[in-house]
Motif scaffolding. Structure first.
Motif, mmCIF file in Angstrom:
data_model
loop_
_atom_site.group_PDB
_atom_site.id
_atom_site.type_symbol
_atom_site.label_atom_id
_atom_site.label_comp_id
_atom_site.label_asym_id
_atom_site.label_seq_id
_atom_site.Cartn_x
_atom_site.Cartn_y
_atom_site.Cartn_z
ATOM 1 N N HIS A 138 -47.494 46.998 -24.347
ATOM 2 C CA HIS A 138 -47.666 48.211 -23.530
ATOM 3 C C HIS A 138 -47.892 47.863 -22.061
ATOM 4 C CE1 HIS A 138 -48.743 51.091 -27.060
ATOM 5 N NE2 HIS A 138 -47.577 50.518 -27.193
ATOM 6 N N SER A 139 -48.667 46.840 -21.806
ATOM 7 C CA SER A 139 -48.926 46.420 -20.432
ATOM 8 C C SER A 139 -47.636 46.011 -19.727
ATOM 9 C CB SER A 139 -49.923 45.266 -20.443
ATOM 10 O OG SER A 139 -50.076 44.746 -19.153
ATOM 11 N N ILE A 140 -46.805 45.261 -20.420
ATOM 12 C CA ILE A 140 -45.540 44.822 -19.830
ATOM 13 C C ILE A 140 -44.616 46.002 -19.604
ATOM 14 C CG2 ILE A 140 -43.441 43.489 -20.292
ATOM 15 C CD1 ILE A 140 -45.311 41.448 -21.704
ATOM 16 N N LEU A 141 -44.540 46.893 -20.579
ATOM 17 C CA LEU A 141 -43.683 48.071 -20.414
ATOM 18 C C LEU A 141 -44.145 48.935 -19.243
ATOM 19 C CD1 LEU A 141 -43.051 49.120 -24.121
ATOM 20 C CD2 LEU A 141 -41.413 48.129 -22.509
ATOM 21 N N ARG A 142 -45.466 49.104 -19.109
ATOM 22 C CA ARG A 142 -45.982 49.896 -17.986
ATOM 23 C C ARG A 142 -45.624 49.280 -16.641
ATOM 24 N NH1 ARG A 142 -50.868 49.907 -21.107
ATOM 25 N NH2 ARG A 142 -50.877 51.779 -22.388
ATOM 26 N N SER A 143 -45.688 47.951 -16.559
ATOM 27 C CA SER A 143 -45.409 47.302 -15.281
ATOM 28 C C SER A 143 -43.910 47.205 -14.977
ATOM 29 C CB SER A 143 -46.040 45.906 -15.244
ATOM 30 O OG SER A 143 -45.407 45.060 -16.178
ATOM 31 N N GLU A 144 -43.076 47.195 -16.002
ATOM 32 C CA GLU A 144 -41.642 46.997 -15.797
ATOM 33 C C GLU A 144 -40.840 48.292 -15.714
ATOM 34 O OE1 GLU A 144 -39.971 44.109 -15.251
ATOM 35 O OE2 GLU A 144 -41.928 43.128 -15.199
ATOM 36 N N VAL A 145 -41.291 49.302 -16.362
ATOM 37 C CA VAL A 145 -40.505 50.546 -16.438
ATOM 38 C C VAL A 145 -41.188 51.622 -15.597
ATOM 39 C CG1 VAL A 145 -39.511 52.279 -17.967
ATOM 40 C CG2 VAL A 145 -39.727 49.914 -18.748
ATOM 41 N N GLY A 153 -41.969 55.259 -14.116
ATOM 42 C CA GLY A 153 -41.854 56.650 -14.524
ATOM 43 C C GLY A 153 -41.988 56.878 -16.014
ATOM 44 N N ILE A 154 -42.391 55.890 -16.790
ATOM 45 C CA ILE A 154 -42.480 56.101 -18.231
ATOM 46 C C ILE A 154 -43.810 56.737 -18.621
ATOM 47 C CG2 ILE A 154 -43.431 53.875 -18.933
ATOM 48 C CD1 ILE A 154 -41.365 53.932 -21.231
ATOM 49 N N GLY A 155 -44.781 56.688 -17.760
ATOM 50 C CA GLY A 155 -46.080 57.260 -18.060
ATOM 51 C C GLY A 155 -46.874 56.378 -18.991
ATOM 52 N N ALA A 156 -47.714 56.953 -19.805
ATOM 53 C CA ALA A 156 -48.551 56.191 -20.738
ATOM 54 C C ALA A 156 -47.736 55.884 -21.977
ATOM 55 C CB ALA A 156 -49.777 57.012 -21.104
ATOM 56 N N VAL A 157 -47.344 54.670 -22.123
ATOM 57 C CA VAL A 157 -46.481 54.232 -23.221
ATOM 58 C C VAL A 157 -47.225 54.336 -24.541
ATOM 59 C CG1 VAL A 157 -45.241 52.265 -24.188
ATOM 60 C CG2 VAL A 157 -45.225 52.651 -21.733
ATOM 61 N N GLY A 158 -46.605 54.963 -25.514
ATOM 62 C CA GLY A 158 -47.116 54.963 -26.861
ATOM 63 C C GLY A 158 -48.264 55.928 -27.146
ATOM 64 N N GLU A 159 -48.740 56.664 -26.189
ATOM 65 C CA GLU A 159 -49.887 57.535 -26.431
ATOM 66 C C GLU A 159 -49.512 58.750 -27.269
ATOM 67 O OE1 GLU A 159 -51.836 58.476 -22.819
ATOM 68 O OE2 GLU A 159 -52.451 56.414 -22.441
ATOM 69 N N ALA A 160 -48.305 59.287 -27.049
ATOM 70 C CA ALA A 160 -47.937 60.496 -27.786
ATOM 71 C C ALA A 160 -47.578 60.171 -29.242
ATOM 72 C CB ALA A 160 -46.734 61.153 -27.090
ATOM 73 N N GLY A 161 -46.818 59.092 -29.451
ATOM 74 C CA GLY A 161 -46.333 58.827 -30.798
ATOM 75 C C GLY A 161 -47.121 57.789 -31.560
#
Length: 116
Positions: free
Chosen positions: A98-105, A107-115
């Protein structure tokens, strides 16, 4: 039958009288073949005194691995299936991913929080 290779050396030499010429040639070819497969950059029959990656040492890391990969044919990253396997085995943690996705992508917002 006497095993020539397991007998003790005689005057500093092995007693190879029980080995046929065909077996000797076969053994020599196996040793030659094995010595070549130890290095894909240089043949083991030559003296190696130079680092084949020397020209990349002054480059930034990711630029160096891209150029070395293009020149030498290596992979610079794992396949997607390999990354997934590492994640499923727990070698890559959820928070790290999640940390890597947040830093690399962006406008994705909080990764994985909804699902989840």
């Amino acid at each position: 039958m006497k095993n020539a290779l397991s007998s003790a050396p005689r005057a500093g030499k092995w007693d190879l009288s029980a080995i046929s010429d065909g077996q000797r040639i076969g053994l020599r070819s196996h040793v030659e073949l094995a010595s070549e497969s130890l290095s894909f950059v240089y043949r083991m029959t030559t003296f190696i005194h130079h680092n084949p990656l020397h020209e990349f040492e002054e480059l930034p890391f990711f630029e160096a691995i891209r150029k070395a990969s293009a020149l030498l044919g290596g992979r610079i990253s794992l396949d997607s299936d390999d990354w997934r396997e590492l994640y499923f085995r727990g070698r890559i943690g959820r928070e790290t991913l999640h940390s890597i996705l947040r830093s690399e992508v962006s406008g994705i917002g909080a990764v994985g929080e909804a699902g989840g």
